[in-house]
Design a protein around this motif. Sequence first.
Motif, PDB file in Angstrom:
ATOM      1  N   LEU A  91     -16.438   5.918  15.992  1.00 42.61           N
ATOM      2  CA  LEU A  91     -15.084   5.440  16.367  1.00 42.61           C
ATOM      3  C   LEU A  91     -14.772   6.866  17.239  1.00 42.61           C
ATOM      4  O   LEU A  91     -14.711   7.906  17.046  1.00 42.61           O
ATOM      5  CB  LEU A  91     -14.253   5.507  15.363  1.00 42.61           C
ATOM      6  CG  LEU A  91     -12.776   4.819  15.526  1.00 42.61           C
ATOM      7  CD1 LEU A  91     -12.964   3.405  15.750  1.00 42.61           C
ATOM      8  CD2 LEU A  91     -12.021   5.033  14.332  1.00 42.61           C
ATOM      9  N   GLY A  92     -14.139   6.208  18.455  1.00 40.79           N
ATOM     10  CA  GLY A  92     -13.612   7.305  19.555  1.00 40.79           C
ATOM     11  C   GLY A  92     -12.173   6.470  19.862  1.00 40.79           C
ATOM     12  O   GLY A  92     -12.130   5.175  19.992  1.00 40.79           O
ATOM     13  N   PHE A  93     -11.204   7.324  20.259  1.00 38.94           N
ATOM     14  CA  PHE A  93      -9.993   6.700  20.790  1.00 38.94           C
ATOM     15  C   PHE A  93      -9.204   7.811  21.602  1.00 38.94           C
ATOM     16  O   PHE A  93      -9.342   8.863  21.480  1.00 38.94           O
ATOM     17  CB  PHE A  93      -9.195   6.093  19.638  1.00 38.94           C
ATOM     18  CG  PHE A  93      -9.118   7.168  18.471  1.00 38.94           C
ATOM     19  CD1 PHE A  93      -8.247   8.158  18.329  1.00 38.94           C
ATOM     20  CD2 PHE A  93     -10.077   6.827  17.358  1.00 38.94           C
ATOM     21  CE1 PHE A  93      -8.036   8.982  17.151  1.00 38.94           C
ATOM     22  CE2 PHE A  93      -9.873   7.850  16.064  1.00 38.94           C
ATOM     23  CZ  PHE A  93      -8.995   8.635  16.379  1.00 38.94           C
ATOM     24  N   TRP A  94      -8.249   7.356  22.267  1.00 39.87           N
ATOM     25  CA  TRP A  94      -7.199   8.187  23.017  1.00 39.87           C
ATOM     26  C   TRP A  94      -5.944   7.183  23.062  1.00 39.87           C
ATOM     27  O   TRP A  94      -6.005   5.972  23.335  1.00 39.87           O
ATOM     28  CB  TRP A  94      -7.701   8.655  24.195  1.00 39.87           C
ATOM     29  CG  TRP A  94      -8.164   7.835  25.306  1.00 39.87           C
ATOM     30  CD1 TRP A  94      -9.650   7.619  25.586  1.00 39.87           C
ATOM     31  CD2 TRP A  94      -7.426   7.066  26.197  1.00 39.87           C
ATOM     32  NE1 TRP A  94      -9.644   6.802  26.607  1.00 39.87           N
ATOM     33  CE2 TRP A  94      -8.128   6.457  27.006  1.00 39.87           C
ATOM     34  CE3 TRP A  94      -5.860   6.941  26.570  1.00 39.87           C
ATOM     35  CZ2 TRP A  94      -7.970   5.601  28.091  1.00 39.87           C
ATOM     36  CZ3 TRP A  94      -5.597   6.254  27.186  1.00 39.87           C
ATOM     37  CH2 TRP A  94      -6.555   5.453  28.439  1.00 39.87           C
ATOM     38  N   MET A  95      -4.891   7.825  23.267  1.00 38.23           N
ATOM     39  CA  MET A  95      -3.563   7.190  23.252  1.00 38.23           C
ATOM     40  C   MET A  95      -2.705   7.811  24.353  1.00 38.23           C
ATOM     41  O   MET A  95      -2.773   9.037  24.583  1.00 38.23           O
ATOM     42  CB  MET A  95      -2.913   7.284  22.131  1.00 38.23           C
ATOM     43  CG  MET A  95      -1.480   6.412  22.161  1.00 38.23           C
ATOM     44  SD  MET A  95      -1.616   4.721  22.097  1.00 38.23           S
ATOM     45  CE  MET A  95      -1.803   4.197  20.473  1.00 38.23           C
ATOM     46  N   GLY A  96      -2.045   7.044  25.190  1.00 37.28           N
ATOM     47  CA  GLY A  96      -1.071   7.630  26.305  1.00 37.28           C
ATOM     48  C   GLY A  96      -0.006   8.408  25.681  1.00 37.28           C
ATOM     49  O   GLY A  96       0.518   8.082  24.596  1.00 37.28           O
TER      50      GLY A  96
END
Length: 193
Positions: A91-96
């Motif tokens: 799982l990988g992610f980023w958020m503004g």
Amino acid sequence: MLPVGLRTARLVLDPPVRADAELVTRYCQDPLFERYLTTPWPYTRADAEAFLGAHVPESWASGNELTWALRRFDGGPLLGVISVREAQHELGFWMGAEHRGKGLMSEAAIAVVEWTLAGGIRGATTVFWRAVEGNIASAKVARAAGFRRIEPDDATVPTRDGTGTLPAWYAVREASVDPRASASWDAILEAAA
């Protein structure tokens, strides 16, 4: 594999598209991305267009990486991105930046992990997570999504240019949340509090 949409109480998860290029470009210029992510740096509009126009659709088609945009409603603006890489179901992610701190990424992570482990990715029995050491926000999302922190022998992530490694934190999640999961984060999250 054909793209799959997911919904949570507050989010629509669907594939990011070329029309998201402006927001992807802006979000990925965040200095935290340089420190904690392996996205290109400095991040340009051309990087966003390659990601959205080639990488996302090709990776869905091959099943190598399944990527979703987080949106508040159908057709709404992109808030962030979450993906599962096929090789280890990572799982990988980023958020503004302006959308952080509202629990939205935790909500998305739970949805993606549960979908993956419920047969969304055939044969997936675990989902892994890793982040550069110090990425407290990412660790908090992993804990909220039921991941249990583990300490492999080689706890590293590759550097952006692929020529080295950085110390990293790792975690794993099975279909049932391990009762030890929450406490496994105490050493790093209590120290950061």
